[in-house]
Write a protein that holds these residues in place. Structure first.
Motif, PDB file in Angstrom:
ATOM      1  N   UNK A  36      -0.005 -11.577 -13.947  1.00 54.69           N
ATOM      2  CA  UNK A  36      -0.404 -12.051 -12.622  1.00 54.69           C
ATOM      3  C   UNK A  36      -0.665 -10.871 -11.703  1.00 54.69           C
ATOM      4  N   UNK A  37      -1.599 -11.050 -10.782  1.00 57.18           N
ATOM      5  CA  UNK A  37      -1.878  -9.976  -9.828  1.00 57.18           C
ATOM      6  C   UNK A  37      -1.872 -10.540  -8.412  1.00 57.18           C
ATOM      7  N   UNK A  38      -1.646  -9.653  -7.461  1.00 53.90           N
ATOM      8  CA  UNK A  38      -1.537 -10.051  -6.059  1.00 53.90           C
ATOM      9  C   UNK A  38      -2.188  -8.984  -5.183  1.00 53.90           C
ATOM     10  N   UNK A  39      -2.735  -9.426  -4.074  1.00 57.78           N
ATOM     11  CA  UNK A  39      -3.367  -8.499  -3.128  1.00 57.78           C
ATOM     12  C   UNK A  39      -2.280  -7.855  -2.270  1.00 57.78           C
ATOM     13  N   UNK A  40      -2.343  -6.543  -2.097  1.00 56.52           N
ATOM     14  CA  UNK A  40      -1.320  -5.869  -1.277  1.00 56.52           C
ATOM     15  C   UNK A  40      -1.530  -6.139   0.209  1.00 56.52           C
ATOM     16  N   UNK A  41      -0.424  -6.179   0.931  1.00 58.50           N
ATOM     17  CA  UNK A  41      -0.445  -6.348   2.376  1.00 58.50           C
ATOM     18  C   UNK A  41       0.324  -5.193   3.007  1.00 58.50           C
ATOM     19  N   UNK A  42      -0.052  -4.829   4.226  1.00 54.55           N
ATOM     20  CA  UNK A  42       0.644  -3.746   4.918  1.00 54.55           C
ATOM     21  C   UNK A  42       2.141  -4.033   4.986  1.00 54.55           C
ATOM     22  N   UNK A  43       2.940  -3.042   4.614  1.00 52.75           N
ATOM     23  CA  UNK A  43       4.389  -3.162   4.629  1.00 52.75           C
ATOM     24  C   UNK A  43       4.995  -3.560   3.301  1.00 52.75           C
ATOM     25  N   UNK A  44       4.156  -3.870   2.304  1.00 54.02           N
ATOM     26  CA  UNK A  44       4.675  -4.252   0.985  1.00 54.02           C
ATOM     27  C   UNK A  44       5.236  -3.024   0.265  1.00 54.02           C
ATOM     28  N   UNK A  45       6.293  -3.249  -0.510  1.00 58.57           N
ATOM     29  CA  UNK A  45       6.870  -2.189  -1.345  1.00 58.57           C
ATOM     30  C   UNK A  45       6.084  -2.159  -2.651  1.00 58.57           C
ATOM     31  N   UNK A  46       5.629  -0.975  -3.025  1.00 56.28           N
ATOM     32  CA  UNK A  46       4.846  -0.809  -4.250  1.00 56.28           C
ATOM     33  C   UNK A  46       5.530   0.207  -5.160  1.00 56.28           C
ATOM     34  N   UNK A  47       5.199   0.139  -6.451  1.00 59.13           N
ATOM     35  CA  UNK A  47       5.755   1.109  -7.387  1.00 59.13           C
ATOM     36  C   UNK A  47       4.764   1.386  -8.509  1.00 59.13           C
TER      37      UNK A  47
END
Length: 174
Positions: free
Chosen positions: A41-52
């Protein structure tokens, strides 16, 4: 003489693999439903999201998504804003993952990106174990500077803050 060096290298590789396995086991203890790379599954990033992203199959590197890029604590101690491509460069990971709830919505704490931006271009005394990217990310998310040493620790704190198990889903490129 070369044989002892081979054994030493094999022992080091086995130790690192054991650490990675141990981290994965601890991450699943009620805090993480889906680890990075376990879902298509994939999701669009939003400002403030934690990424790795993954670092050589042993570690995970984290940052905060903002303005089509990532704010990260670099290994030289500089907090900087970089592109998604640069976030992955010189690391083994080929994809960025986003911390989401069990429904696939990015988990974003209020003021996270504002706090992350306020630290841009500052230096910290970077230390892989005691003052690393996970600690910086937690400070941006919570506003509290406390020791967060491992990716598993960050997962636990994020899960408790958001009162949700985490699902690390692939970042959508669309």
């Amino acid at each position: 003489m070369a044989l002892p060096l081979l054994w030493l290298g094999a022992a080091a590789a086995a130790t690192l693999a054991g650490i990675k396995y141990s981290n994965k086991i601890s991450q699943h203890r009620g805090y993480v439903d889906v680890l990075p790379g376990e879902s298509s599954l994939s999701v669009k990033p939003l400002d403030g999201a934690v990424v790795c992203c993954e670092v050589y199959g042993v570690l995970d590197h984290t940052g905060i998504w903002f303005d089509d890029g990532v704010i990260e604590l670099n290994g030289n101690g500089l907090i900087r804003s970089i592109s998604a491509e640069r976030f992955l460069a010189d690391r083994s990971g080929e994809e960025i993952f986003i911390a989401c709830d069990t429904f696939g919505h990015p988990l974003i704490a209020e003021h996270t990106h504002t706090r992350a931006v306020s630290h841009l271009y500052q230096y910290r005394d970077y230390d892989l174990l005691n003052n690393n990217c996970h600690r910086f990310v937690w400070q941006a998310v919570s506003g509290v500077d406390e020791p967060i040493n491992r990716f598993g620790d960050l997962n636990q704190h994020l899960s408790l803050l958001h009162q949700s198990s985490l699902s690390w889903l692939k970042m959508s490129t669309n």
